[in-house]
Scaffold this active site. Structure first.
Site, PDB file in Angstrom:
ATOM      1  N   LYS A 161       6.520  -2.074   1.950  1.00  0.00           N
ATOM      2  CA  LYS A 161       5.340  -1.478   2.590  1.00  0.00           C
ATOM      3  C   LYS A 161       4.134  -2.399   2.413  1.00  0.00           C
ATOM      4  CE  LYS A 161       3.175   3.061   3.101  1.00  0.00           C
ATOM      5  NZ  LYS A 161       3.256   3.118   4.556  1.00  0.00           N
TER       6      LYS A 161
ATOM      7  N   GLU B 195      11.586   2.494  14.538  1.00  0.00           N
ATOM      8  CA  GLU B 195      10.720   3.550  13.988  1.00  0.00           C
ATOM      9  C   GLU B 195       9.404   3.543  14.745  1.00  0.00           C
ATOM     10  OE1 GLU B 195       9.643   2.744   9.864  1.00  0.00           O
ATOM     11  OE2 GLU B 195       9.766   0.603  10.221  1.00  0.00           O
TER      12      GLU B 195
ATOM     13  N   TYR C 121       0.827  -1.201   0.000  1.00  0.00           N
ATOM     14  CA  TYR C 121       0.000   0.000   0.000  1.00  0.00           C
ATOM     15  C   TYR C 121       0.859   1.248   0.000  1.00  0.00           C
ATOM     16  CZ  TYR C 121       0.797   0.929   5.008  1.00  0.00           C
ATOM     17  OH  TYR C 121       1.355   1.229   6.233  1.00  0.00           O
TER      18      TYR C 121
ATOM     19  N   LEU D  15      11.100   1.336   7.361  1.00  0.00           N
ATOM     20  CA  LEU D  15      10.557   1.747   6.070  1.00  0.00           C
ATOM     21  C   LEU D  15      11.262   3.031   5.634  1.00  0.00           C
ATOM     22  CD1 LEU D  15       8.189   1.150   4.013  1.00  0.00           C
ATOM     23  CD2 LEU D  15       7.027   3.040   5.137  1.00  0.00           C
TER      24      LEU D  15
END
Ligand code: PMP
Length: 290
Positions: A149, A182, A33, A207
Site C-alpha cells: 500500500k 480492482e 499509508y 491490494l
C-alpha cells in the site's frame, strides 16, 4: 475548530504541519499509508490495518516509526483531537528525510510519520448506499507490487479523474486479458445469479483490502458463498449485483459500469444487507481508552 495533524512526535494545526522538502515521500513516493474508518467513536479494524502496514513496511525494508502500541495511541489521539465521531484517520510513513538520492540513505535515518483525521458527511454515505454508484473502466497501468500500500498512486489518480469527468464515483481497472483487477481506491466484486460473491484472488494483482476481508467474514457467518476468481468486464456487466469495498465506502453497490446498467439499476438486496449490517462483525476499538 482548526484541524490537527500529528507530524513526527507533535500535534500541530494544519497550517503548521509540514514535512521537509527532501522527505523521500515527497521526492520519490517512497512511503506507505493506511486509512481506517472511524465509526460511532470507534476505530474499525485497526488491528488488521496495522498488520497490513507492518507487511508494507517489511516489503519495502522500512522501520516502524513508533512501537505499535504508541502508533495505536497516535491514531486514536489524532481522531480525538479532531473530534471525529464518524470519518477516517489517515497515516503515512515515509523512509524519511535525506539528501536526494535514489538509493536508500547509507546511514539510518528516522522514518517520517504523519497522521491526519477528518469527519465525513453522513448524507453522502446515505446517498451512496441508497442510490449506488456508477463506475467507468480503464486499463490497469500500475506496477506489479500493488499488494504493497504505497503512496505511489498516480495511475489511480488518473483513473479517478477519468471517473469524475464521466460523472462516476470510481474507476474499475482491467488487466491485459480483460479481467477486472480492482477499483482505483477499492476492491471490486460481483454477485453471480445464484448469490455467490466473486472477487479477484488477492495474490499480487490487487491490494488485500481490509474491508474485503471483513466481507469474507460476513459471508462466512451468513452462509454466503465466496469465490475468489478472475472475472471479465463482460461478466461484471451481466452480473446480478456489483459492488466495491473500502474502509471509506464500506460495501457500496455499483449500479452502472460504463454504459451498462447492473440489475434494475438500484442497489441489490445482497449488497444492501451487507452494508446495513457491516459494523456488526468488525473489530471496533473506542477512541478513548483513558
Ligand atoms: N484497492 C485499492 C487500490 C485501494 O486503494 C483501497 C483503499 N485504500 C482498497 C483496495 C480497499 O482497501 P481497504 O478495504 O483496506 O480500504
Amino acid at each position: 475548530m482548526s484541524r490537527i495533524a500529528y507530524v513526527n512526535g507533535r500535534y500541530l494545526p494544519h497550517a503548521q504541519a509540514h514535512v521537509h522538502v527532501e522527505d523521500r515521500g515527497f521526492q520519490f513516493a517512497d512511503g506507505v499509508y493506511e486509512v481506517c474508518e472511524i465509526w460511532n467513536g470507534h476505530i474499525v479494524d485497526m488491528t488488521r490495518h496495522l498488520d497490513r502496514l507492518g507487511r508494507s513496511l517489511t516489503e519495502l525494508q522500512m522501520d516502524w516509526p513508533l512501537e505499535r502500541r504508541a502508533m495505536e495511541t497516535v491514531l486514536r489521539e489524532t481522531a480525538r483531537r479532531n473530534r471525529v465521531k464518524n470519518g477516517l484517520v489517515y497515516l503515512q510513513v515515509t523512509r524519511g528525510q535525506a539528501r536526494r538520492d535514489f538509493a536508500f540513505p547509507k546511514l539510518p535515518i528516522p522514518t517520517t510519520l504523519v497522521v491526519t483525521a477528518r469527519s465525513t458527511s453522513p448524507s453522502v454515505a446515505v446517498k451512496n448506499s441508497e442510490d449506488g454508484i456508477a463506475v467507468v473502466t480503464t486499463p490497469d497501468i500500475r506496477w506489479e507490487r500493488v499488494d504493497i500500500k504505497t503512496v505511489s498512486l498516480l495511475p489511480q489518480v488518473l483513473a479517478k479523474q477519468k471517473a469524475v469527468r464521466a460523472g462516476a464515483k470510481e474507476a474499475w481497472m482491467y488487466d491485459k486479458e480483460g479481467y477486472v483487477t480492482e477499483g482505483a481506491s477499492s476492491n471490486a466484486w460481483i454477485v453471480a445469479q445464484d448469490g455467490t460473491l466473486i472477487t479477484r484472488p488477492a495474490e499480487k494483482g490487487i491490494l488485500r483490502g481490509i474491508t474485503r476481508a471483513a466481507i469474507m467474514d460476513y459471508a462466512a457467518t451468513n452462509g454466503i458463498k465466496v469465490e475468489e476468481r478472475h472475472f471479465t468486464l463482460e461478466e461484471a456487466k451481466a452480473a446480478r449485483e456489483a459492488f466495491i469495498t473500502s474502509a471509506t465506502m464500506l460495501a457500496t453497490a455499483v449500479v452502472k459500469i460504463d454504459d451498462a446498467v447492473i440489475g434494475n439499476g438500484q442497489p441489490g438486496s445482497i449488497v444492501s444487507a451487507m452494508r446495513a449490517r457491516f459494523h456488526e462483525g468488525v473489530e471496533k476499538l473506542p477512541l478513548s481508552v483513558y
